[in-house]
Design a protein around this motif. Structure first.
Motif, PDB file in Angstrom:
ATOM      1  N   ASN A   8       0.910  -1.152  -0.199  1.00  0.00           N
ATOM      2  CA  ASN A   8       0.049   0.007  -0.045  1.00  0.00           C
ATOM      3  C   ASN A   8       0.966   0.982   0.522  1.00  0.00           C
ATOM      4  O   ASN A   8       1.332   1.584   0.815  1.00  0.00           O
ATOM      5  CB  ASN A   8      -0.762  -0.002   0.861  1.00  0.00           C
ATOM      6  N   GLU A   9       0.873   1.911  -1.280  1.00  0.00           N
ATOM      7  CA  GLU A   9       1.575   3.163  -1.122  1.00  0.00           C
ATOM      8  C   GLU A   9       1.581   4.029  -0.636  1.00  0.00           C
ATOM      9  O   GLU A   9       2.468   4.603   0.199  1.00  0.00           O
ATOM     10  CB  GLU A   9       1.730   3.326  -2.856  1.00  0.00           C
ATOM     11  N   GLU A  10       0.317   4.577   0.363  1.00  0.00           N
ATOM     12  CA  GLU A  10       0.171   5.442   0.445  1.00  0.00           C
ATOM     13  C   GLU A  10       0.559   5.522   1.870  1.00  0.00           C
ATOM     14  O   GLU A  10       1.216   6.020   3.176  1.00  0.00           O
ATOM     15  CB  GLU A  10      -1.368   5.063   1.474  1.00  0.00           C
TER      16      GLU A  10
END
Ligand SMILES: [Zn+2]
Length: 204
Positions: A8-10
């Motif tokens: 999850n890049e965030e």
């Protein structure tokens, strides 16, 4: 990153930002290095682990983190959280510590090289800073005697209100004394986690 099986890049960006802020708050005293991010599908909730920790029931915590934690590092575990009954605030983090006999840390490693955080605390970067304070020996101001508070540099309500070790939402500072205390604590009890000590051998 517990309970996750894909990136999850965030969240990974938020983790980087949190470590950056941590280093700003400790600048000139201790430097932290983000070594490795690890995803694990094992899904637990932070308050459940905290309840077990308080009751000295170690099975769930050990079975959740033991296989993946690293020796010689501070292991920070991110879990989902929820508000418990009778509370409108969700638990954001906790750090298992010894109240005394800090010399045990080295022998017990990595069992007390753990910080447990909620994913939702990544928005307010002060939670990690607060828990790192506990990890490096600091107490909440209300747990200190008057002399202890003075020794920690907490000498006025204005200083107290913004101090990282209070539960205030407006926290922004450690005192110089607290930073020195954490540095000393690291040198005395957590040196096994220090990669290298930068010494200034400058010759005149
Ligand atoms: Zn605390």
């Amino acid at each position: 990153m517990m309970g996750m099986d894909s990136i999850n890049e965030e969240i990974t960006v938020a983790i980087g930002d949190n470590v950056k802020y941590l280093n700003e708050e400790f600048e000139g005293h201790i430097q932290f290095e983000l070594e490795e991010l690890f995803m694990d599908v094992n899904h637990e909730y932070l308050p459940d682990l905290h309840t077990d920790y308080k009751r000295r029931k170690s099975y769930r915590i050990e079975s959740t983190v033991r296989a993946i934690e690293q020796k010689g590092a501070i292991n920070i575990f991110l879990f989902r959280t929820y508000s418990q009954e009778g509370s409108n605030q969700a638990l954001m983090g906790f750090t298992p510590i010894f109240k005394a006999r800090h010399s045990i840390y080295r022998a017990a490693s990595p069992r007390f090289d753990r910080i447990f955080l909620a994913y939702s605390c990544l928005d307010d970067k002060n939670t990690l800073v607060h828990e790192m304070g506990h990890f490096l020996g600091l107490k909440h101001p209300w747990e200190l005697s008057e002399g202890g508070q003075r020794f920690a540099g907490i000498t006025s309500p204005d200083i107290l209100n913004v101090n990282h070790m209070t539960y205030n939402s407006m926290v922004s500072d450690f005192t110089d004394q607290q930073l020195a205390q954490m540095h000393d604590f690291t040198m005395d009890y957590r040196l096994y986690l220090v990669k290298r000590v930068v010494t200034d051998y400058s010759v005149k």
